[in-house]
Design a protein around this motif. Structure first.
Motif, PDB file in Angstrom:
ATOM      1  N   GLN A 267     -19.135  33.805  19.685  1.00 24.03           N
ATOM      2  CA  GLN A 267     -19.842  34.910  20.352  1.00 24.03           C
ATOM      3  C   GLN A 267     -19.121  36.236  20.107  1.00 24.03           C
ATOM      4  OE1 GLN A 267     -22.851  33.963  21.806  1.00 24.03           O
ATOM      5  NE2 GLN A 267     -22.082  32.079  20.881  1.00 24.03           N
ATOM      6  N   ARG A 268     -17.801  36.150  20.068  1.00 29.04           N
ATOM      7  CA  ARG A 268     -16.984  37.362  19.906  1.00 29.04           C
ATOM      8  C   ARG A 268     -17.115  37.930  18.495  1.00 29.04           C
ATOM      9  NH1 ARG A 268     -10.768  36.619  21.537  1.00 29.04           N
ATOM     10  NH2 ARG A 268     -11.703  36.301  23.589  1.00 29.04           N
ATOM     11  N   TYR A 269     -17.218  37.043  17.516  1.00 28.15           N
ATOM     12  CA  TYR A 269     -17.292  37.478  16.112  1.00 28.15           C
ATOM     13  C   TYR A 269     -18.526  36.881  15.439  1.00 28.15           C
ATOM     14  CZ  TYR A 269     -12.366  38.517  17.040  1.00 28.15           C
ATOM     15  OH  TYR A 269     -11.190  38.999  17.588  1.00 28.15           O
ATOM     16  N   PRO A 270     -19.710  37.366  15.777  1.00 28.02           N
ATOM     17  CA  PRO A 270     -20.928  36.764  15.221  1.00 28.02           C
ATOM     18  C   PRO A 270     -21.041  36.895  13.709  1.00 28.02           C
ATOM     19  CG  PRO A 270     -21.434  38.761  16.470  1.00 28.02           C
ATOM     20  CD  PRO A 270     -20.005  38.447  16.736  1.00 28.02           C
ATOM     21  N   GLU A 271     -20.306  37.841  13.116  1.00 29.33           N
ATOM     22  CA  GLU A 271     -20.376  38.022  11.654  1.00 29.33           C
ATOM     23  C   GLU A 271     -19.384  37.135  10.910  1.00 29.33           C
ATOM     24  OE1 GLU A 271     -19.780  42.356  12.155  1.00 29.33           O
ATOM     25  OE2 GLU A 271     -21.336  42.513  10.627  1.00 29.33           O
ATOM     26  N   LEU A 272     -18.474  36.487  11.630  1.00 28.36           N
ATOM     27  CA  LEU A 272     -17.480  35.623  10.986  1.00 28.36           C
ATOM     28  C   LEU A 272     -18.171  34.371  10.454  1.00 28.36           C
ATOM     29  CD1 LEU A 272     -14.388  35.168  10.485  1.00 28.36           C
ATOM     30  CD2 LEU A 272     -14.364  33.934  12.684  1.00 28.36           C
ATOM     31  N   ARG A 273     -17.938  34.067   9.182  1.00 26.64           N
ATOM     32  CA  ARG A 273     -18.510  32.849   8.595  1.00 26.64           C
ATOM     33  C   ARG A 273     -17.607  31.669   8.938  1.00 26.64           C
ATOM     34  NH1 ARG A 273     -18.627  32.399   3.298  1.00 26.64           N
ATOM     35  NH2 ARG A 273     -17.446  34.246   2.746  1.00 26.64           N
ATOM     36  N   VAL A 274     -18.107  30.801   9.816  1.00 28.73           N
ATOM     37  CA  VAL A 274     -17.319  29.678  10.323  1.00 28.73           C
ATOM     38  C   VAL A 274     -17.990  28.365   9.939  1.00 28.73           C
ATOM     39  CG1 VAL A 274     -16.468  28.507  12.399  1.00 28.73           C
ATOM     40  CG2 VAL A 274     -16.437  31.013  12.278  1.00 28.73           C
ATOM     41  N   VAL A 275     -17.171  27.422   9.459  1.00 25.03           N
ATOM     42  CA  VAL A 275     -17.654  26.047   9.260  1.00 25.03           C
ATOM     43  C   VAL A 275     -16.751  25.127  10.069  1.00 25.03           C
ATOM     44  CG1 VAL A 275     -16.331  25.687   7.106  1.00 25.03           C
ATOM     45  CG2 VAL A 275     -18.332  24.258   7.615  1.00 25.03           C
ATOM     46  N   ILE A 276     -17.361  24.227  10.816  1.00 28.30           N
ATOM     47  CA  ILE A 276     -16.623  23.286  11.662  1.00 28.30           C
ATOM     48  C   ILE A 276     -16.284  22.050  10.829  1.00 28.30           C
ATOM     49  CG2 ILE A 276     -16.711  21.887  13.759  1.00 28.30           C
ATOM     50  CD1 ILE A 276     -18.903  23.929  14.730  1.00 28.30           C
ATOM     51  N   ASP A 277     -15.009  21.804  10.663  1.00 28.81           N
ATOM     52  CA  ASP A 277     -14.568  20.658   9.856  1.00 28.81           C
ATOM     53  C   ASP A 277     -14.828  19.342  10.594  1.00 28.81           C
ATOM     54  OD1 ASP A 277     -13.700  22.468   8.014  1.00 28.81           O
ATOM     55  OD2 ASP A 277     -11.554  22.100   8.290  1.00 28.81           O
ATOM     56  N   HIS A 278     -15.265  18.345   9.856  1.00 29.88           N
ATOM     57  CA  HIS A 278     -15.346  16.958  10.337  1.00 29.88           C
ATOM     58  C   HIS A 278     -16.182  16.811  11.613  1.00 29.88           C
ATOM     59  CE1 HIS A 278     -12.305  16.933   7.351  1.00 29.88           C
ATOM     60  NE2 HIS A 278     -11.280  17.158   8.129  1.00 29.88           N
ATOM     61  N   GLY A 279     -17.212  17.650  11.737  1.00 31.45           N
ATOM     62  CA  GLY A 279     -18.076  17.543  12.911  1.00 31.45           C
ATOM     63  C   GLY A 279     -17.339  17.711  14.221  1.00 31.45           C
ATOM     64  N   ALA A 280     -16.166  18.396  14.190  1.00 28.61           N
ATOM     65  CA  ALA A 280     -15.288  18.596  15.354  1.00 28.61           C
ATOM     66  C   ALA A 280     -14.621  17.299  15.814  1.00 28.61           C
ATOM     67  CB  ALA A 280     -16.008  19.270  16.526  1.00 28.61           C
ATOM     68  N   LYS A 281     -14.542  16.323  14.909  1.00 28.86           N
ATOM     69  CA  LYS A 281     -13.737  15.106  15.121  1.00 28.86           C
ATOM     70  C   LYS A 281     -14.057  14.371  16.423  1.00 28.86           C
ATOM     71  CE  LYS A 281      -9.782  14.977  12.838  1.00 28.86           C
ATOM     72  NZ  LYS A 281      -8.422  15.197  12.330  1.00 28.86           N
ATOM     73  N   PRO A 282     -15.303  13.963  16.623  1.00 35.26           N
ATOM     74  CA  PRO A 282     -15.612  13.165  17.813  1.00 35.26           C
ATOM     75  C   PRO A 282     -14.825  11.854  17.798  1.00 35.26           C
ATOM     76  CG  PRO A 282     -17.401  13.038  16.203  1.00 35.26           C
ATOM     77  CD  PRO A 282     -16.458  14.092  15.710  1.00 35.26           C
ATOM     78  N   ASP A 283     -14.525  11.337  18.984  1.00 33.74           N
ATOM     79  CA  ASP A 283     -13.738  10.108  19.093  1.00 33.74           C
ATOM     80  C   ASP A 283     -14.661   8.900  18.913  1.00 33.74           C
ATOM     81  OD1 ASP A 283     -11.921   8.147  19.554  1.00 33.74           O
ATOM     82  OD2 ASP A 283     -11.452   8.726  21.623  1.00 33.74           O
TER      83      ASP A 283
ATOM     84  N   HIS B 180     -24.207  31.057  14.277  1.00 33.52           N
ATOM     85  CA  HIS B 180     -24.629  30.818  12.888  1.00 33.52           C
ATOM     86  C   HIS B 180     -23.692  29.840  12.184  1.00 33.52           C
ATOM     87  CE1 HIS B 180     -27.472  34.056  13.327  1.00 33.52           C
ATOM     88  NE2 HIS B 180     -26.513  34.900  13.628  1.00 33.52           N
ATOM     89  N   ALA B 181     -22.820  29.170  12.939  1.00 33.39           N
ATOM     90  CA  ALA B 181     -21.809  28.301  12.329  1.00 33.39           C
ATOM     91  C   ALA B 181     -22.456  27.193  11.493  1.00 33.39           C
ATOM     92  CB  ALA B 181     -20.932  27.679  13.402  1.00 33.39           C
ATOM     93  N   PHE B 182     -21.761  26.864  10.413  1.00 33.83           N
ATOM     94  CA  PHE B 182     -22.092  25.694   9.603  1.00 33.83           C
ATOM     95  C   PHE B 182     -21.202  24.537  10.076  1.00 33.83           C
ATOM     96  CE2 PHE B 182     -24.299  28.697   7.167  1.00 33.83           C
ATOM     97  CZ  PHE B 182     -24.915  28.133   6.046  1.00 33.83           C
ATOM     98  N   CYS B 183     -21.472  23.345   9.573  1.00 35.87           N
ATOM     99  CA  CYS B 183     -20.680  22.181   9.973  1.00 35.87           C
ATOM    100  C   CYS B 183     -20.545  21.232   8.790  1.00 35.87           C
ATOM    101  CB  CYS B 183     -21.365  21.481  11.145  1.00 35.87           C
ATOM    102  SG  CYS B 183     -20.388  20.145  11.881  1.00 35.87           S
ATOM    103  N   LYS B 184     -19.409  20.538   8.740  1.00 33.73           N
ATOM    104  CA  LYS B 184     -19.181  19.548   7.686  1.00 33.73           C
ATOM    105  C   LYS B 184     -19.413  18.144   8.217  1.00 33.73           C
ATOM    106  CE  LYS B 184     -15.883  22.277   5.019  1.00 33.73           C
ATOM    107  NZ  LYS B 184     -14.528  22.361   4.426  1.00 33.73           N
ATOM    108  N   ILE B 185     -20.226  17.407   7.493  1.00 32.09           N
ATOM    109  CA  ILE B 185     -20.412  15.987   7.775  1.00 32.09           C
ATOM    110  C   ILE B 185     -19.352  15.278   6.923  1.00 32.09           C
ATOM    111  CG2 ILE B 185     -22.272  15.734   6.066  1.00 32.09           C
ATOM    112  CD1 ILE B 185     -23.649  13.874   8.186  1.00 32.09           C
ATOM    113  N   SER B 186     -18.134  15.335   7.452  1.00 34.62           N
ATOM    114  CA  SER B 186     -16.947  14.840   6.739  1.00 34.62           C
ATOM    115  C   SER B 186     -15.994  14.284   7.781  1.00 34.62           C
ATOM    116  CB  SER B 186     -16.265  15.991   5.986  1.00 34.62           C
ATOM    117  OG  SER B 186     -15.801  16.978   6.911  1.00 34.62           O
ATOM    118  N   GLY B 187     -15.050  13.473   7.342  1.00 39.10           N
ATOM    119  CA  GLY B 187     -14.009  13.017   8.248  1.00 39.10           C
ATOM    120  C   GLY B 187     -14.444  12.032   9.313  1.00 39.10           C
ATOM    121  N   LEU B 188     -15.739  11.774   9.433  1.00 39.01           N
ATOM    122  CA  LEU B 188     -16.229  10.921  10.514  1.00 39.01           C
ATOM    123  C   LEU B 188     -15.765   9.481  10.344  1.00 39.01           C
ATOM    124  CD1 LEU B 188     -19.882  12.275  10.890  1.00 39.01           C
ATOM    125  CD2 LEU B 188     -17.836  12.980  12.137  1.00 39.01           C
TER     126      LEU B 188
END
Length: 281
Positions: A156-172, A193-201
């Motif tokens: 919310q603070r940086y809406p222009e920052l291009r962010v991708v969440i690694d490993h789907g945020a590592k759910p347990d 606008h964040a992207f996410c990686k379907i990785s590490g799961l």
């Protein structure tokens, strides 16, 4: 139908005698050894993977220089996500130097290893977040479910920052930790606008890794982000703790068959190209 572009948006290399992979000392011997381009290339060929993004695996600028050198000599590397000490006043100067390399696409602090789950919200980091925005560099968020409240505020603070969440945020996944991860990741997907990686799961599923165990998590990520904000990554060689490169791709292949060709193309390669602005055709 032409060949579908495949971009592995998250892989690592490491060379132990460099001396900056201290975290590996606590890991099983199967990954506490060198992993180099010649080890990955046969796997890429076998699975029709065209390009990769190397992600930092050590908290040193020297390691970022090392993986940028590997990118120079291996055309399959389309981008590099490096590391700088975001707490250091010298970080901007270092980023200015690193950013001269055409394959540097962004940075990744090891947030999962920082004791304070609100570290990313420190006011002192404002300068570097603004630098990333102004210089069109991305931010890989290596977070766990405990960090998702802070990540939502950051987005919310940086809406222009291009962010991708690694490993789907590592759910347990190993302990069936679907909630509150599922609610928080949905809130982030809807409110940013964040992207996410379907990785590490597969690694989070651990010894109990199976398609059936992974399915609800993969399905939730697609429901939240849609195919156009979701990219696959192997997290090789870390993934080998739970599955081979081939096995993880096999799970993805089975899972993605339920989606349209356009959606499959996005997750296999186009989302990574778009997010990281990779110079590939």
């Amino acid at each position: 139908m032409g060949k579908m572009l495949r971009v592995d948006s998250h892989q690592h290399f490491w060379q132990l005698n460099r001396g900056d992979y201290h975290w590996l000392n606590a890991e099983p011997a199967t990954i506490n050894r060198d992993f180099l381009p010649q080890d990955l290339q046969p796997l890429l060929r076998k699975n029709a993977v065209d390009y990769t993004v190397i992600v930092q695996a050590a908290e040193t600028v020297e390691e970022t220089d090392y993986i940028l050198e590997l990118a120079n000599t291996h055309p399959f590397v389309a981008g590099v996500v490096g590391w700088v000490d975001m707490n250091s006043p010298a970080s901007i100067k270092i980023l200015e130097r690193l950013g001269q390399h055409p394959k540097l696409v962004g940075i990744r602090p090891v947030i999962q290893g920082i004791a304070d789950p609100n570290w990313m919200l420190k006011p002192e980091l404002d300068t570097i977040f603004k630098y990333l925005i102004d210089n069109d560099l991305s931010f890989d968020a290596l977070v766990k479910p405990i960090h998702l409240d802070a990540l939502y505020i950051l987005l919310q603070r940086y809406p222009e920052l291009r962010v991708v969440i690694d490993h789907g945020a590592k759910p347990d996944i190993a302990s069936d930790g679907f909630n509150p991860w599922a609610e928080k990741i949905q809130k982030i997907s809807e409110g940013s606008h964040a992207f996410c990686k379907i990785s590490g799961l597969v690694t989070e599923a651990g010894a109990s890794a199976s398609y059936a165990k992974l399915y609800p998590y993969m399905n939730h990520l697609v429901s939240c982000f849609g195919a156009h904000r979701l990219m696959w990554g192997s997290d090789w060689p870390v993934c080998t703790l739970a599955a081979t490169y081939d096995e993880w791709i096999g799970y993805l292949d089975t899972f993605l068959k339920q989606f349209s060709l356009d959606e499959q193309k996005s997750i296999w390669g186009e989302s990574a190209v778009k997010f990281y602005k990779l110079g590939v055709v």
